[in-house]
Design a protein around this motif. Sequence first.
Motif, PDB file in Angstrom:
ATOM      1  N   LEU A 247       0.831  -1.206   0.000  1.00 41.59           N
ATOM      2  CA  LEU A 247       0.000   0.000   0.000  1.00 41.59           C
ATOM      3  C   LEU A 247       0.868   1.260   0.000  1.00 41.59           C
ATOM      4  O   LEU A 247       1.870   1.348   0.711  1.00 41.59           O
ATOM      5  N   ARG A 248       0.446   2.233  -0.801  1.00 48.02           N
ATOM      6  CA  ARG A 248       1.068   3.551  -0.790  1.00 48.02           C
ATOM      7  C   ARG A 248       0.184   4.565  -0.061  1.00 48.02           C
ATOM      8  O   ARG A 248       0.672   5.601   0.399  1.00 48.02           O
ATOM      9  N   THR A 249      -1.125   4.271   0.016  1.00 50.85           N
ATOM     10  CA  THR A 249      -2.089   5.207   0.612  1.00 50.85           C
ATOM     11  C   THR A 249      -2.989   4.474   1.582  1.00 50.85           C
ATOM     12  O   THR A 249      -3.568   3.437   1.238  1.00 50.85           O
ATOM     13  N   PHE A 250      -3.117   5.011   2.800  1.00 53.04           N
ATOM     14  CA  PHE A 250      -4.090   4.496   3.771  1.00 53.04           C
ATOM     15  C   PHE A 250      -4.820   5.695   4.366  1.00 53.04           C
ATOM     16  O   PHE A 250      -4.244   6.464   5.145  1.00 53.04           O
ATOM     17  N   LEU A 251      -6.085   5.857   3.974  1.00 51.44           N
ATOM     18  CA  LEU A 251      -6.913   6.965   4.458  1.00 51.44           C
ATOM     19  C   LEU A 251      -8.042   6.399   5.300  1.00 51.44           C
ATOM     20  O   LEU A 251      -8.759   5.502   4.860  1.00 51.44           O
TER      21      LEU A 251
END
Length: 569
Positions: A247-251
């Motif tokens: 993962l590059r993004t965790f929102l």
Amino acid sequence: MVTTRKTTVARVMNCTQPYDLGLLSDEDALSLLAISSIDEHNFDKHPSLISAAQSFIEKCDRLPLALIAIGRVLKSRKTDVDEWAKLLDSVIWSSPYEKDILLALKLSYYDLPLHLKQLFAHCCLFPKDYVFNKNGLVLLWMAEGFLNQTTTNMSMERLGGEYFQELYSRSFFQHSTGNEFEYTMHDLMNDLAISVVGDFFFTLNDKMDVNGRNEAFEKFRHFSVLGQRGARYINRNLEELYRCGYLRTFLAAVTNKSVVIVWDKVLEKLLPQLQFLRVLSLTRRSIMYVPISIGRFKHLRYLNFSKTDIEHVPEVVSDLYNLQSLLVSECYKLVRLPLSFAKLINLRHLDMSNTPKLMKTPLGIGRLTSLQTLSKVFIEEDDNGFNVSDLKSLLNLESQLSISGLDKVTDPQQAFDANLQGKKGLTNLDMNWSSVFDDSRDPKIEDGVFERLRVPNKLNKLNILNYGGTKFPSWFADPLFDRLKKLCLKGCMNCTDFQTNSFPILEYLETTDMLVLEKWSNHDGDKTTVSFPRLREIRIKDCPKLGEVSTGLIKSLEVLVLKIGIVWY
């Protein structure tokens, strides 16, 4: 008044007689397409385009959003009949799986240049009706590496702003109702974003059906969870998410209090698996600490713990040398930031707004010359503390800055060295002295310090609190200081005279708790000329000795509030 595309919403609102707007008429649809494509109200000057225009109207089902989007695409083709025909014959229209409306929007998407396609597609991480801030979205794009470029000297933030405006002009974004600084995506645009991203994005929200889904977690690069349904999914499938190692993004932003994600497990067990994160955003009151494992995220560019109950940001965060944005706004329990801030050499945005318990500025911030956002600083007497002259090298500061503890500045040269005037990107400035007026404060010294704290000429809002000098600085009357829209003076206990220029665009003026103020005048002193041409509101409170106002005529005034003691006029 409530508008909706669903009759069920009208029933829930107990509407007795909903009004169905229906579709646009052929004439109105044709006019809207003409305005969007050729900047005319009709096609009378271009009759050769009418046949193609009517076909586009049919394919768009007379939906305004689709017509505007198609119109923006056609505008780049000008009035070339052959180009309009090519667009009409595009293979996109032949898809048997999607409605013509979505196909029309997809056509506008495919017309985008590559760099705008990835920016728009990234917005699939937001659920329908999600309201976002333009600048906040640009920071996400920047962290993902979408704004890296070498062909111009333009900053990434400015470049992202221009890209945003281009997408907005093509109707991919629209203003949110009630706030000019907030935006949203139309439901159909959200559907479009989801339809074009493929398997690398995964969004969990209250409007998605996740029952029975068997996800390829290993493929995910960008992940968001918003809403209570997404929270339940996290709770049930936490171990499955361990497979999202790339993962590059965790929102995550779950606001429903009835559903609580097991955040201790997410922070302690899931996050350590995500070594390649560039973006981490956890905004939830039930989060009470920042995990120590975060220090291993060497690729992290964006860290957002806003609206959480954390009390401190651990020292390991200062090891994140690639970090560009650290956001801790509305963390009402936050009392401490890392001491080794100077190691964050790439930091561009530090948002500490609405953190009332955070009252110390980390050492070394003055060496972070890339900083553009710095919400507030606190001046200290200690030589090892933050000094006002430490602001000297922060020439890229923009938007808002609050400076507290100015009563601790005793050398006017240090105030001059701060070079506030050189920070041309600042629009809002708060200048705060202590509310304690005792023998340790020298009015003459404060006069000299304030004189040297010359602010940028283009400042829009200026708040002065508890200034202890006897006079305001001479630059208040400088005609070059002419972009001020709002001026508030509070607790300036020793000032007897308030002299300004006629601020050509000033809209709001407030003076409060100025117990010895006797006179307010503009620099020319002519009572017959029109001054303050846009001033709409004046509030004067607890200024019992004010006896002379020589400002000239203020014809634009709409609100005047005078309070002396407890008597209101």
